[in-house]
Write an enzyme that holds these catalytic residues in place. Structure first.
Site, mmCIF file in Angstrom:
data_model
loop_
_atom_site.group_PDB
_atom_site.id
_atom_site.type_symbol
_atom_site.label_atom_id
_atom_site.label_comp_id
_atom_site.label_asym_id
_atom_site.label_seq_id
_atom_site.Cartn_x
_atom_site.Cartn_y
_atom_site.Cartn_z
ATOM 1 C CG ASP A 64 4.495 1.682 -16.890
ATOM 2 O OD1 ASP A 64 3.487 1.180 -17.462
ATOM 3 O OD2 ASP A 64 4.986 2.065 -15.893
ATOM 4 C CG ASP A 65 0.948 -1.475 -20.564
ATOM 5 O OD1 ASP A 65 1.378 -2.367 -21.649
ATOM 6 O OD2 ASP A 65 -0.004 -1.573 -20.338
ATOM 7 C CE LYS A 138 4.488 -0.035 -13.027
ATOM 8 N NZ LYS A 138 4.191 1.409 -13.645
ATOM 9 C CG ASP A 140 0.723 -2.883 -13.757
ATOM 10 O OD1 ASP A 140 0.168 -2.629 -12.481
ATOM 11 O OD2 ASP A 140 0.714 -1.783 -14.411
ATOM 12 C CD1 TRP A 193 -1.280 -0.411 -8.538
ATOM 13 C CD2 TRP A 193 -2.988 -1.616 -8.937
ATOM 14 N NE1 TRP A 193 -1.330 -0.391 -9.941
ATOM 15 C CE2 TRP A 193 -2.498 -1.379 -10.179
ATOM 16 C CE3 TRP A 193 -4.280 -2.560 -9.102
ATOM 17 C CZ2 TRP A 193 -2.778 -1.949 -11.540
ATOM 18 C CZ3 TRP A 193 -4.655 -3.012 -10.321
ATOM 19 C CH2 TRP A 193 -4.085 -2.778 -11.535
ATOM 20 N NE ARG A 209 2.008 2.496 -6.922
ATOM 21 C CZ ARG A 209 1.126 2.532 -8.153
ATOM 22 N NH1 ARG A 209 2.026 2.591 -9.461
ATOM 23 N NH2 ARG A 209 0.033 3.155 -7.895
ATOM 24 C CG ASP A 213 -1.696 4.389 -11.179
ATOM 25 O OD1 ASP A 213 -1.130 3.563 -10.390
ATOM 26 O OD2 ASP A 213 -1.731 4.641 -12.490
#
Length: 586
Positions: A64-65, A138, A140, A193, A209, A213
């Site tokens: 991830d990040d 991924k 974001d 999101w 997504r 979260d």
């Protein structure tokens, strides 16, 4: 011309056979956050393989990040402190272990942690990902000036109206096209999101997504309320993603109780949703290991029929209804119908209230925060004069809920007091069986009396059904007079069942014997129960044979593994070549 090309490319859903079933794997964020370390990550990958998770289908190992350096060159570059041998070398080591290599980027001006993103560098970064033999990207959504939180240096930011949504989709489209031009198959995973990404998700990516979260039990509940509305956008060409599996093992930043972690896994397996582990694998408890290695649950998740699960029973409060579509230029349309839900009111800081005066009612000016402000100098007002607490000028400019640029959530509706309820989800499988998950989100135990007619069983509700209990809990559900009575423990009590038409013959077909060897080396603390989860040491073997190994919902049944170790050779000898009856609960 740009809009016409945009519409033409969006009209084509991804159909590259990469994700005919929901992806399974591991993501580093919940455990490592922004402190990635090549040595510890390598240990995590080795542990996943040694525990048997790779063989079970958890193939994607996703960084991830914060894997990237704090400044970029022509392409993103690895942080040399975190990855001294380079990011390509790390990916090659993962491939040598038979994992698929995943990496992270972002559509905004920077990543969520302020590292360089791929914005306006999609072509160069996609080529670099392909050169590094990346298998999963991924992507974001942080710090997007067109559809994201307010940025002081960017006029007009802090809103995500329909034009902002169009631009956000176009950003993801640019990365998708750049990845496709490399010729290397890579899963594109969007972390946008928002529920409205479901409308365009399959045109841009393989999974997307659809909410904020998931950080706790309240978040698990809200994820189910979002997912239940998105069935029509869910299937073999791409997957709504409710976020990672939290687990209950110590050492991770985010975690649930053991009971809640198994309930979350049961729900995600049935939906079916991507199964991305977020737990601390290096300190994985036997309970979590048994949860995430349950073959019957994984088979339900990966069932080739890929029919989305649906909620057939719930007694939960109303939740806003999403009304979504797609404009001619490709922009997602998004409206909210209140569905009987009260206005969320204002955020007073750590709590919400119908309005600002109610924020500090009975508490005085000290509770006037968040979207509210106190008129005049603090400390000089009458503590009982609640009318001095008013909506701030900034809050007056807050966009409508449909145009909210922040990750989708309704804090007022996911608080514990708002989910004192139960849900039952059902899904049909290819072999004619029906899978069911019942979950209690309430803080008190409850019993769900479910008429079989609500399950819409293919064989009808008058024909008796056989129940296969996936978790082999101590107390079996009752099936009486066309009803299923499900006794559920508090805060995550659940059942995961498979139903099948009862045969008229006395001898039922034997189930296949399946063995999962979990070669675990887990630290044994002085107290065998740590935060409700069992910790242990040594080699564990789970026999998923429909009832041979009873495992209770509180985690204590995992200790029976160690007692059974002495019997393993005898059991293997007896079962080899033998048939057996299913774990019948009828």
């Amino acid at each position: 011309m740009l809009r016409l090309e945009f519409l033409f490319t969006l009209a084509q859903a991804l159909d590259d056979a990469l994700v005919k079933a929901p992806p399974m794997g591991y993501n580093s964020w919940n455990h490592f956050g922004c402190t990635l370390n090549q040595e510890e990550l390598s240990k995590t990958a080795a542990s996943l393989k040694d525990l048997g998770f790779l063989e079970l289908g958890y193939r994607y190992f996703v960084l991830d990040d914060c894997w990237m350096a704090k400044t970029r060159g022509v392409t993103l570059e690895a942080d040399s402190n975190a990855f001294p041998s380079g990011i390509k070398d790390f990916g090659q080591k993962l491939h040598e272990m038979n994992f698929l290599f995943g990496i992270y980027t972002c559509r905004g001006v920077s990543t969520c942690e302020g590292r360089p993103s791929s914005r306006d560098h999609e072509e160069a970064d996609a080529k670099a990902f392909a050169e590094w033999e990346v298998d999963f990207v991924k992507n974001d959504a942080c710090w997007d000036p067109d559809c994201g939180p307010e940025q002081p240096t960017v006029p007009g930011s802090g809103i995500c109206d329909i034009e902002g949504r169009r631009k956000a989709v176009l950003r993801y489209q640019r990365m998708k096209d750049a990845m496709n031009r490399t010729g290397r198959p890579m899963v594109h995973s969007l972390a946008g999101w928002q529920p409205w990404f479901a409308v365009v998700g399959s045109q841009l990516a393989h999974m997307w997504r659809v909410g904020a979260d998931v950080k706790d039990w309240d978040g698990v509940y809200e994820a189910t309320r979002i997912m239940e509305q998105l069935r029509e956008y869910h299937g073999a060409q791409g997957w709504n993603d409710p976020d990672m599996l939290l687990g209950s093992s110590r050492g991770a930043t985010l975690k649930l109780t053991p009971l809640q972690s198994r309930a979350q896994f049961s729900l995600w397996a049935l939906m079916p949703a991507p199964l991305m582990l977020g737990a601390n694998v290096l300190e994985l408890s036997p309970y979590d290991a048994l949860t995430y290695s349950n073959l019957e649950a994984i088979e339900i998740n990966q069932d080739p029929l890929v029919t989305p699960a649906e909620v057939v029973y719930h007694n939960c409060p109303p939740y806003p209804r999403f009304v979504m579509g797609q404009r001619a230029d490709g922009a997602p349309e998004f409206e909210l119908h209140t569905n009987g839900v009260q206005d969320p009111g204002v955020v007073c800081g750590a709590h919400t209230a119908p309005n600002c005066p109610a924020c500090c009612q009975g508490h005085g000016e000290g509770w006037c925060h968040g979207e509210c402000e106190w008129l005049g100098e603090r400390g000089n007002g009458n503590p009982d004069d609640d009318q001095n607490c008013v909506l701030s000028e900034k809050a007056k400019k807050k966009p409508a809920a449909e145009n909210n640029p922040n990750p989708w959530q309704r804090k007022d509706l996911k608080e514990s007091s708002m989910h004192q309820c139960q849900q039952v989800w059902v899904r049909r499988l290819t072999n004619g069986q029906v899978a069911l998950v019942a979950v209690n989100f309430a803080s008190k135990a409850a019993t769900v009396d479910l008429p079989l007619s609500q399950l819409r069983l293919p064989w009808g509700d008058e024909t008796p059904s056989i129940l296969w209990d996936v978790w082999h809990v101590a107390k079996a559900p009752e099936q009486v007079h066309g009803h299923l009575k499900l006794a559920l423990e508090a805060d995550g009590g659940h059942y995961m069942l498979k139903l099948e038409q009862k045969s008229t013959q006395e001898d039922l077909p034997a189930k296949d014997f399946k063995e999962v060897s979990l070669r675990a080396s887990l630290q044994m603390p002085s107290d065998p129960l740590v935060n409700g989860s069992v910790q242990g040491t040594g080699t564990m073997t789970e026999f998923v044979m429909g009832g041979f190994l009873p495992i209770t919902n509180d985690g204590t049944g995992a200790w029976s593994i160690f007692a059974l170790l002495l019997l393993v050779p005898a059991v293997l000898w007896f079962c080899r070549g033998q048939s057996k009856s299913p774990h019948r609960l009828d």
